[in-house]
Write an enzyme that holds these catalytic residues in place. Structure first.
Site, PDB file in Angstrom:
ATOM      1  N   LYS A  11      49.699  37.914  19.131  1.00  0.00           N
ATOM      2  CA  LYS A  11      49.279  38.903  20.128  1.00  0.00           C
ATOM      3  C   LYS A  11      48.449  40.037  19.504  1.00  0.00           C
ATOM      4  CE  LYS A  11      53.121  37.954  23.276  1.00  0.00           C
ATOM      5  NZ  LYS A  11      54.244  38.552  24.030  1.00  0.00           N
ATOM      6  N   PHE A  59      57.041  44.494  34.798  1.00  0.00           N
ATOM      7  CA  PHE A  59      56.328  44.588  33.526  1.00  0.00           C
ATOM      8  C   PHE A  59      54.971  43.879  33.537  1.00  0.00           C
ATOM      9  CE2 PHE A  59      59.078  40.837  33.294  1.00  0.00           C
ATOM     10  CZ  PHE A  59      58.184  39.854  32.882  1.00  0.00           C
ATOM     11  N   ARG A  87      60.447  28.632  18.388  1.00  0.00           N
ATOM     12  CA  ARG A  87      61.158  29.758  19.008  1.00  0.00           C
ATOM     13  C   ARG A  87      62.160  30.364  18.029  1.00  0.00           C
ATOM     14  NH1 ARG A  87      59.976  30.935  23.912  1.00  0.00           N
ATOM     15  NH2 ARG A  87      61.936  31.955  24.414  1.00  0.00           N
ATOM     16  N   THR A  93      63.014  37.481  22.033  1.00  0.00           N
ATOM     17  CA  THR A  93      61.885  38.112  22.722  1.00  0.00           C
ATOM     18  C   THR A  93      61.922  39.622  22.552  1.00  0.00           C
ATOM     19  OG1 THR A  93      61.854  36.320  24.330  1.00  0.00           O
ATOM     20  CG2 THR A  93      60.731  38.356  24.956  1.00  0.00           C
ATOM     21  N   ARG A 104      59.223  38.164  14.927  1.00  0.00           N
ATOM     22  CA  ARG A 104      59.312  39.362  15.768  1.00  0.00           C
ATOM     23  C   ARG A 104      60.034  40.495  15.053  1.00  0.00           C
ATOM     24  NH1 ARG A 104      60.171  35.755  21.056  1.00  0.00           N
ATOM     25  NH2 ARG A 104      57.983  35.621  21.694  1.00  0.00           N
ATOM     26  N   ASN A 114      55.517  42.400  21.252  1.00  0.00           N
ATOM     27  CA  ASN A 114      56.444  41.719  20.349  1.00  0.00           C
ATOM     28  C   ASN A 114      55.761  40.769  19.372  1.00  0.00           C
ATOM     29  OD1 ASN A 114      55.869  39.584  22.043  1.00  0.00           O
ATOM     30  ND2 ASN A 114      57.951  39.339  22.812  1.00  0.00           N
ATOM     31  N   HIS A 117      53.988  34.881  20.878  1.00  0.00           N
ATOM     32  CA  HIS A 117      54.464  34.136  22.051  1.00  0.00           C
ATOM     33  C   HIS A 117      54.670  32.701  21.619  1.00  0.00           C
ATOM     34  CE1 HIS A 117      54.561  32.275  26.059  1.00  0.00           C
ATOM     35  NE2 HIS A 117      53.772  31.353  25.520  1.00  0.00           N
TER      36      HIS A 117
END
Length: 143
Positions: A11, A59, A87, A93, A104, A114, A117
């Site tokens: 991100k 959000f 994951r 998350t 993260r 965070n 993804h």
């Protein structure tokens, strides 16, 4: 166990920290093969389309604003049990709940920012890969 593909986004906040190479190295160290990748700057329309399942949630607008705030790196990763393993590498998350050593925990700034993804299912992975990658843009690794 069969080889799976999953989808990953680095991100804008993680791209801004200049940690793309570090994240890719961790993918590879964890046994993933990177079979597709590109950097792009999402338009509002692209971000809204990608996160359409969250439209109407409190959000959503902030997420779209964040995801269009700078470049992202989208990738297709391949390994056995790729979705779950990716994951696990990302961590929770909410970075406040992410275990030490997860991406993260290391690169997130907040719940929204965070850092990364990852697809939450094989079905999501297929949909998300198709959203960003066209025919011939994912290259199976044979060596």
């Amino acid at each position: 166990m069969a080889i799976e593909r999953t989808f990953s986004i680095i991100k804008p906040n993680a791209v801004a920290k200049n940690v793309i190479g570090n994240i890719f190295a961790r993918f590879e160290a964890a046994g993933f093969k990177i079979v597709g990748t590109k950097m792009l700057h999402l338009t509002v329309e692209q971000a809204r389309g990608f996160y359409a399942e969250h439209d109407g949630k409190p959000f959503f607008d902030g997420l779209v604003e964040f995801m269009t705030s700078g470049p992202i790196v989208v990738s297709v990763l391949e390994s056995e049990n790729a979705v779950q393993r990716h994951r696990d590498l990302l961590g929770a998350t909410n970075p406040a709940n992410a275990l030490a050593g997860t991406l993260r925990a290391d690169y997130a700034d907040s719940f929204t920012e965070n850092g990364t993804h990852g697809s939450d299912s094989l079905e999501s992975a297929q949909r998300e890969i198709a959203y960003f990658f066209g025919e011939g843009e994912v290259c199976p690794r044979t060596r």
